[in-house]
Enzyme design. Sequence first.
Site: not given
Ligand code: MN
Ligand code: MN
Length: 292
Positions: A277, A161, A153, A185, A91, A80
């Site tokens: 994601e 977030h 998010h 995600e 992200d 990630d």
């Molecule tokens: Mn992530």
């Molecule tokens: Mn994330």
Amino acid sequence: MDIEKLKRAGAIAKEVVAYARGMVKKGMPLLEIADKIESKIRELKANPAFPVNLSINEIAAHATPSANDETRASGLLKIDIGVHIDGYVADTAFSLDLEGDEENKRLIAAAEEALKHGVKEINIGTPLKKIGKAIESAIKSYNVQPIQNLSGHSIEQYDLHSGITIPNYDNHQETEIAQGVYAIEPFATSGLGEVKDGKPSGIYHLEKPGNVRDSFAREVLAFIEEEYATLPFCSRWIHHKFGSRGLIALKRIEEAGLLHHYSQLVEKSGKKVAQAEHTVLLTKKEKIVTTL
Ligand code: MN
Ligand code: MN
């Protein structure tokens, strides 16, 4: 909102994912993987938005190597990656099967398929439940389960977030998506579909302004404020900058109540987890998957 910076962060994240996909092999030390990925982000003139998460098998998220970590890559590895330019974040995550294992492959396919559906469904005006339902049915079509207490998010500048959660199942929420930046995600598991807190991760973020008595700890705190602001950072980065006294200072800062220390997130029934994601930018004019 600086759309150019969001797009650039996304393009860099995409390039780093391609680099990581080619570079990571079974048996490599996680420390080496993390260093290489984070160095690549900096080489491309951006910064990590959080320490790269390298989570194996039943650990769903929030694992990053410590400075003296000896863990090697194996199993079902989630990578990630966060990239930011002046707080504008991309992200993105993917999973690798390092074993040639059928269960791993199925979980990865489920997470990736669910991500496609989630990305397709998210538009201005879409109710949250509709996105969750699309993700849930895609995952279940592989005979595995979504993790219900992990979610996508909304993202704002320097705020990873920022309030809205995008469910990975039909949670019956009617709230409609507005303009903004969202991470989708999905997590797929062969277990029950819930995570619990595991070991402390060594990942932190600055929770509130404050002071520490020790003068060296004050220096470390000033560095954290300047370098990471409210974005997550890790003990490995502090060790890299200040050596082992940095870790003692970090402990002082944590004891002063100024930090949030993330726990690793572990699948409750101990079963394997895959993640995928992307980050999506929604404006009145356009919809851009910045990390695709
Ligand atoms: Mn992530
Ligand atoms: Mn994330």
